[in-house]
Structure formats: structure tokens, C-alpha cells
Design an enzyme around this catalytic site. Structure first.
Site, PDB file in Angstrom:
ATOM      1  N   GLU A  53      -0.164   3.584  24.357  1.00  0.00           N
ATOM      2  CA  GLU A  53       1.265   3.683  24.638  1.00  0.00           C
ATOM      3  C   GLU A  53       1.882   4.861  23.881  1.00  0.00           C
ATOM      4  O   GLU A  53       1.652   5.048  22.680  1.00  0.00           O
ATOM      5  CB  GLU A  53       1.931   2.375  24.202  1.00  0.00           C
ATOM      6  CG  GLU A  53       3.435   2.313  24.362  1.00  0.00           C
ATOM      7  CD  GLU A  53       4.006   0.969  23.903  1.00  0.00           C
ATOM      8  OE1 GLU A  53       5.154   0.681  24.237  1.00  0.00           O
ATOM      9  OE2 GLU A  53       3.277   0.212  23.212  1.00  0.00           O
ATOM     10  N   LYS A 124       7.676   0.963  31.585  1.00  0.00           N
ATOM     11  CA  LYS A 124       7.638  -0.353  30.947  1.00  0.00           C
ATOM     12  C   LYS A 124       8.845  -1.186  31.361  1.00  0.00           C
ATOM     13  O   LYS A 124       9.976  -0.703  31.363  1.00  0.00           O
ATOM     14  CB  LYS A 124       7.618  -0.155  29.426  1.00  0.00           C
ATOM     15  CG  LYS A 124       7.303  -1.373  28.589  1.00  0.00           C
ATOM     16  CD  LYS A 124       7.151  -0.949  27.131  1.00  0.00           C
ATOM     17  CE  LYS A 124       6.728  -2.083  26.209  1.00  0.00           C
ATOM     18  NZ  LYS A 124       6.521  -1.595  24.819  1.00  0.00           N
ATOM     19  N   CYS A 160       1.872  -2.372  27.032  1.00  0.00           N
ATOM     20  CA  CYS A 160       1.998  -3.278  25.877  1.00  0.00           C
ATOM     21  C   CYS A 160       2.730  -4.574  26.206  1.00  0.00           C
ATOM     22  O   CYS A 160       2.161  -5.485  26.781  1.00  0.00           O
ATOM     23  CB  CYS A 160       2.656  -2.543  24.710  1.00  0.00           C
ATOM     24  SG  CYS A 160       2.224  -3.256  23.096  1.00  0.00           S
ATOM     25  N   SER A 197       0.064  -1.817  19.585  1.00  0.00           N
ATOM     26  CA  SER A 197       0.251  -3.176  19.091  1.00  0.00           C
ATOM     27  C   SER A 197      -0.062  -3.226  17.603  1.00  0.00           C
ATOM     28  O   SER A 197      -1.223  -3.120  17.203  1.00  0.00           O
ATOM     29  CB  SER A 197      -0.680  -4.124  19.867  1.00  0.00           C
ATOM     30  OG  SER A 197      -0.561  -5.447  19.411  1.00  0.00           O
ATOM     31  N   LEU A 307      -0.623   2.602 -14.053  1.00  0.00           N
ATOM     32  CA  LEU A 307      -1.649   1.592 -14.342  1.00  0.00           C
ATOM     33  C   LEU A 307      -1.243   0.767 -15.553  1.00  0.00           C
ATOM     34  O   LEU A 307      -1.145   1.295 -16.664  1.00  0.00           O
ATOM     35  CB  LEU A 307      -2.998   2.271 -14.586  1.00  0.00           C
ATOM     36  CG  LEU A 307      -3.580   3.087 -13.423  1.00  0.00           C
ATOM     37  CD1 LEU A 307      -4.950   3.643 -13.810  1.00  0.00           C
ATOM     38  CD2 LEU A 307      -3.681   2.247 -12.163  1.00  0.00           C
ATOM     39  N   SER A 308      -1.037  -0.524 -15.328  1.00  0.00           N
ATOM     40  CA  SER A 308      -0.611  -1.413 -16.414  1.00  0.00           C
ATOM     41  C   SER A 308      -1.767  -2.192 -17.013  1.00  0.00           C
ATOM     42  O   SER A 308      -1.603  -2.838 -18.053  1.00  0.00           O
ATOM     43  CB  SER A 308       0.417  -2.409 -15.871  1.00  0.00           C
ATOM     44  OG  SER A 308      -0.198  -3.290 -14.944  1.00  0.00           O
ATOM     45  N   GLY A 309      -2.928  -2.165 -16.353  1.00  0.00           N
ATOM     46  CA  GLY A 309      -4.018  -3.030 -16.752  1.00  0.00           C
ATOM     47  C   GLY A 309      -4.018  -4.336 -15.995  1.00  0.00           C
ATOM     48  O   GLY A 309      -4.937  -5.139 -16.141  1.00  0.00           O
ATOM     49  N   GLY A 310      -2.981  -4.555 -15.183  1.00  0.00           N
ATOM     50  CA  GLY A 310      -2.876  -5.774 -14.396  1.00  0.00           C
ATOM     51  C   GLY A 310      -3.544  -5.644 -13.042  1.00  0.00           C
ATOM     52  O   GLY A 310      -3.999  -4.572 -12.633  1.00  0.00           O
ATOM     53  N   GLU A 418       6.442 -10.924  -5.761  1.00  0.00           N
ATOM     54  CA  GLU A 418       7.456 -10.361  -6.660  1.00  0.00           C
ATOM     55  C   GLU A 418       8.653  -9.841  -5.879  1.00  0.00           C
ATOM     56  O   GLU A 418       9.810 -10.091  -6.244  1.00  0.00           O
ATOM     57  CB  GLU A 418       6.839  -9.232  -7.480  1.00  0.00           C
ATOM     58  CG  GLU A 418       5.740  -9.684  -8.423  1.00  0.00           C
ATOM     59  CD  GLU A 418       4.983  -8.530  -9.045  1.00  0.00           C
ATOM     60  OE1 GLU A 418       4.228  -8.767  -9.999  1.00  0.00           O
ATOM     61  OE2 GLU A 418       5.140  -7.374  -8.569  1.00  0.00           O
ATOM     62  N   LYS A 529      17.881  -5.724  -3.448  1.00  0.00           N
ATOM     63  CA  LYS A 529      16.759  -4.972  -4.015  1.00  0.00           C
ATOM     64  C   LYS A 529      15.807  -4.513  -2.913  1.00  0.00           C
ATOM     65  O   LYS A 529      15.380  -3.351  -2.874  1.00  0.00           O
ATOM     66  CB  LYS A 529      15.992  -5.820  -5.030  1.00  0.00           C
ATOM     67  CG  LYS A 529      16.684  -6.046  -6.353  1.00  0.00           C
ATOM     68  CD  LYS A 529      15.718  -6.734  -7.322  1.00  0.00           C
ATOM     69  CE  LYS A 529      16.353  -6.940  -8.684  1.00  0.00           C
ATOM     70  NZ  LYS A 529      15.409  -7.543  -9.649  1.00  0.00           N
TER      71      LYS A 529
END
Length: 559
Positions: A53, A124, A160, A197, A307-310, A418, A529
């Protein structure tokens, strides 16, 4: 509905599926792919090839179709493709001028290119407006559709959504009209569907079952060619299919990569190419593809990851390294006043395991400077999340400075859990150009990370085993603020993806109603947020972003 008259091919014919990865607005690049795949298909003996498409202009073009030069360039490109693909019939998606006075100037169309010209155009009819789709905003719907003959078959060409309204499959249909049913009733005996799709976990199986229902109930073969690649938040998995009248798969394209698939329209035999199996492997493949295409299609070559180590930043870095090459990923450790030595070492070990560059930039002096500057204004007030957020925003500032200096795209590392409850900091850990795992719940983050390590152990075991923590205050753990992620993710799935009430969620799972209501309140309160977050890659049926449109200033009454 009368069939149009076109020159027929005789004898048995191969048909090809050109599963390509187009870029929106890249007419030259998209045309080159279409021409190349068509020539390869012709060399393999195919008499026809289908492309996805809007493959000429890329999908989704959104409001670009309101620009006359875009539409004109799209038409000129289709005509050039026709001139350069003589000897094989080509079906491709493009934008065409609307023929009716609807207020919309263009239609989402499919063109049959044959003998150097545009021989047939089908537009369509069903224009979706749910989830991530808003096609009624941009396109006029077709009022009717026609059949065209090919190789002794009456081809029912659909686009589609035209195939997503089978009364035998859907308990509740979105449209009163079924284009496939109408074309079959008019004499169509071979259904062609060109699609863009988008992927979500479970979509490939769902799509296959839906198309199989169409094949079985209409007693016709069904062909679906699907776009592959990432465009903004959307990832397209390809996984093109051909099904016989019994609903059995007789040809299949690969998942998450370009592919050329051939099948015989008379014998109904074809090539079955391997697809990515399993939820964790599929999620990883989708995230890698989406990241690679977002980075490259936006003109970047390098990326940055804090990089936090998490576990979240570890998985994001592993995805980035696979997507653009470890040599193009810079990992940045930014220890603060409460960072543990183990976290710093885990970040360093991850970078070493992946083979990426690693820099260590302490934020302790920066945070101390912020606090000193703010001390007179904050005098007499207790410390709270304000001081925690200062640390996060200091890290965001450093990452964006590196981005500006080196021209590298920052990948934010927050997960869906989060983002759902607002456990993230605006202009801090939310800073970045792409939120790679923002549609991955925390429990799935762990599952994908373990799958990554099953292929090659790159994520430190400590990152998988230690309790999740933002490390913004002494001995902090996510569980201080949030319910266990197994509970949180179940609540979020039911509320965000299925719109269940808190009472229904609590009853279904045996959860404390007060806990459920608090989570729902956090979700609703954090909408401001999410609407400022970087685009995220969609891999679930309902992702945050433009597929979930809620007001910010509202009383929902849900909590």
C-alpha cells in the site's frame, strides 16, 4: 460491477510479492526498490508482482498528501516505474486525484502498471480512523471497485482495510460494506490485497486467521503483500501471505526484512520463507528494525544511550548495537550522589560486552551547583522529588549536549510501565529523540533481556537480578512507589489496552481495589508527560502516543 478489458496472459503464471521497505517521500529510493524487485521477479519467470500500500510514496504520508507537489511527484514516479518495468505487470500503491467532491482531494489507490503505462487504478473504500489510523482525514473513499482479468482469473484488487470487514470473522464490524464480498459476488475468484499493516505482538497470527476466514468462506485464494520496515512509531513486519481456498498458507514472506516471494497462481504452490518465532524474539526483531529505520531515515548514523547499570538502559543499548552497529553507539555512565559502585561497573561491563564506546561523566558537582543556586529559594522547605528530578535533568542535559556536539541521536530508555504511571522525569530521563522501549512493559523487558542473553550473554547478570531502582535517594527501590511490576503491568494492560474499569480489573485479578484505583489515577494524571515524550516504537495493540488520544485537562472519573 463490470470487469474491465485488459490483455490476458496465457498459461500458468508465477506471481511475485515485493515485500519492500519504503521511506515516506523518498520517491527515487522507493522507485528504485520497486524497479529492482520487479526486474528480479521477471527474471525468475513471474508475470506479475505486487507491492505494498502506498509503496510509491511511502506509508503513512499523513498530511503530506495535502501538498500538490508531493501528489504530482508521486504520479510522475508511478509513470516512470511503468516505463521501466515492461514485460511484467506491476501492482503498486500510490496517491491519486479524487474523482468526487468530498472535500478530500486525493485517494489511497493501487495501480496496475502494464506495457509501460498505468492500465488500471483501484482506490480504497474503507478508510480506518481507529488506533494509529486517521485516513478519513487525508483521503476520499472510493465509491465503487472493479475486477481486472489476469492469467484467466478475475482479480479482486483491494487495499489493506478493504479486507478487514469479513462478517464471518468479526463479531462487531466497523463498516456496513464489505469490498471483498462485493468483488467476489461480481465474479472475482482471486483476491489480491496490498497492505501497510503495522505490527503488534500477536498481529501476524491474527492477520493470518482473518485472511484464512476470507479464503474459506469465499472459496478463493487470498494474496496479501505487506510493507516491512519502520516509519516513525510504526513498525511493519512484512510477513506477506498467500492462502489457498481452504485457508492454508501456500506462500509466505519473511518477518522484519525485505523479501521477494514467488507462487504459482494456477497450481497454488509457492515459497514459504521462515518467520521470526516467539514473542520475545519477535519483539526484539521489531524493536531493532524500528530503531534502525528511525535512526537512518531521520538522517542519523550514531546514537547515544545513558547507561545506569539497570535493565532498561541495558536492553536499549543491546537493541541499539544490533540496529546500527556497536561502533555507532556511545554509552554514557552518569553516576550521581546515590549511584552504587555496582551500577557503574554493570554499565561499564555492558558496554564492553557489546563492544561499544563508554564514557563516564559524573553529575555530582553539577547537582551540587544546582542545589547551591536554588538553596535561597528553597529555604525552609523539605527535600522531596524535586531534588531527585534535578539529578535526572542533569543527566538529560549532558546527553543532549553530547547529541548536539556529535550529531548523535539520544535514545531514551524508559519502559511502558514507567511511562504509564509517570514514573519518569520530564527533560530528564525522558530526554531524547526516540523512546525505544516505551511500549515494552517492565515484565516484558526482563523477558526480552533474557532472550538477548540466550543468544549471546551481553547483559550483566546483576542488571537482571537486582531490584529496580532509579538511585536518586539512599536505598531507593521502585517498589517504594509502585506495586510489584507483575501487578502493575496487569493493571496497565487491562486499563490502557482494554479500557476496563478499576472495579473490573480488581475483580478479574483479585487485586486490592485501592491499589488499582491509585494506578489508574497515576495513568490519567501523567497524560501531560506522555504528550511531551519522544516518539516510541509500537509493538502492542495499544501504545501510548498518537494511537491513544486523551485530553490532558480532563476529569476522567476512572479513579
Amino acid at each position: 460491477m463490470a470487469a474491465i478489458s485488459l490483455r490476458l496472459y496465457t498459461g500458468r503464471v508465477k506471481i511475485a510479492l515485493g515485500q519492500i521497505n519504503p521511506t515516506v517521500g523518498d520517491f527515487a529510493g522507493n522507485a528504485a526498490k520497486i524497479i529492482d524487485f520487479a526486474q528480479r521477479a521477471k527474471a525468475a519467470g513471474a508475470g506479475m508482482i505486487l507491492f505494498p500500500e502506498l509503496s510509491v510514496c511511502g506509508y503513512p504520508p499523513r498530511d503530506l498528501v495535502e501538498r500538490a507537489p508531493f501528489v504530482a511527484h508521486n504520479r510522475e514516479t508511478a509513470e516512470r516505474i511503468a516505463a521501466e518495468t515492461r514485460g511484467i505487470a506491476v501492482i503498486c500503491g500510490l496517491v491519486t486525484a479524487a474523482q468526487v467532491q468530498t472535500g478530500k482531494s486525493v485517494m489511497n489507490s493501487a495501480a496496475l502498471l502494464q506495457d509501460g503505462k498505468i492500465a488500471f487504478v483501484q482506490s480504497k473504500m474503507l478508510l480506518p480512523t481507529y488506533d494509529v489510523f486517521d485516513e478519513m482525514r487525508n483521503f476520499a473513499p472510493a465509491r465503487s471497485q472493479m475486477l481486472f482479468p489476469f492469467c484467466g482469473k478475475q482479480m479482486a484488487l483491494t487495499i489493506c482495510e478493504d479486507a478487514w470487514n469479513d462478517k464471518h470473522f468479526w463479531n462487531k464490524r466497523l463498516y456496513s460494506f464489505d469490498p471483498v464480498e462485493a468483488l467476489v459476488q461480481a465474479g472475482g475468484n482471486f483476491v489480491l490485497n496490498i497492505s501497510a499493516s503495522p505490527f503488534w505482538l500477536g498481529k501476524r497470527e491474527f492477520r493470518r486467521d482473518m485472511l484464512a476466514s476470507i479464503a474459506r468462506n469465499n472459496r478463493v485464494p487470498v494474496v496479501m503483500v505487506n510493507q516491512v520496515g519502520g516509519n516513525d512509531s510504526l513498525v511493519f513486519d512484512g510477513s506477506s501471505l498467500v492462502l489457498d481456498p481452504e485457508g492454508r498458507v501456500i506462500a509466505q514472506g519473511r518477518s522484519f526484512e525485505e523479501d521477494l516471494v514467488l507462487f504459482d497462481s494456477s497450481q497454488l504452490t509457492g515459497e514459504i520463507h521462515e518467520q521470526v518465532p516467539g514473542e520475545e524474539a519477535s519483539a526484539l526483531a521489531a524493536l531493532v528494525l524500528g530503531t534502525r529505520d528511525y535512526v537512518h531515515k531521520c538522517g542519523f548514523q550514531q546514537v547515544l544511550v545513558g547507561l545506569s547499570g539497570g535493565i532498561d538502559s541495558a536492553l536499549t543499548a543491546a537493541i541499539a548495537a544490533e540496529a546500527v552497529g556497536a561502533e555507532n553507539v556511545l554509552g554514557v555512565g552518569m553516576p550521581g550522589p546515590y549511584s552504587s559502585p555496582g551500577s557503574i561497573e554493570d554499565a561499564r561491563a555492558l558496554a564492553q560486552n557489546l563492544g561499544m564506546r563508554f564514557e563516564l561523566l559524573s553529575i555530582s558537582e553539577i547537582v551540587a551547583g544546582y542545589r547551591k543556586t536554588l538553596a535561597p529559594v528553597f529555604a525552609g522547605r523539605k527535600e522531596d522529588e524535586t531534588e531527585e528530578n534535578i539529578q535526572s535533568r542533569a543527566r538529560g542535559t549532558l546527553l543532549m549536549a553530547l547529541s548536539n556536539k556529535f550529531g548523535a541521536l539520544v535514545l531514551s530508555t524508559g519502559n511502558k510501565s514507567e511511562l504509564g504511571v509517570g514514573y519518569c522525569t520530564l527533560y530528564g530521563d525522558m530526554a531524547g529523540g526516540l523512546a525505544v522501549i516505551s511500549d515494552v512493559p517492565k515484565t516484558l523487558v526482563y523477558r526480552i533481556a533474557r532472550y538477548v542473553n540466550s543468544r549471546r550473554p551481553v547483559i550483566p547478570q546483576a542488571s537482571l537480578e537486582k531490584p529496580p531502582s532509579a538511585e536518586l535517594r539512599p536505598d531507593q527501590k521502585d517498589s517504594d512507589t509502585l506495586p510489584p511490576y507483575e501487578i502493575l503491568d496487569a493493571i496497565l494492560e487491562d486499563y490502557v489496552e482494554d479500557s476496563h474499569t478499576p472495579e473490573q480489573i480488581a475483580a478479574d485479578h483479585g487485586f486490592d481495589l485501592a491499589v488499582v484505583k491509585r494506578v489508574v489515577w497515576m495513568v490519567d494524571r501523567s497524560e501531560y508527560k506522555r504528550q511531551q515524550a519522544a516518539p516510541g516504537l509500537k509493538i502492542s495493540a495499544k501504545a501510548f502516543g498518537y494511537g491513544r488520544r486523551f485530553p490532558i485537562a480532563a476529569k476522567t472519573g476512572a479513579g
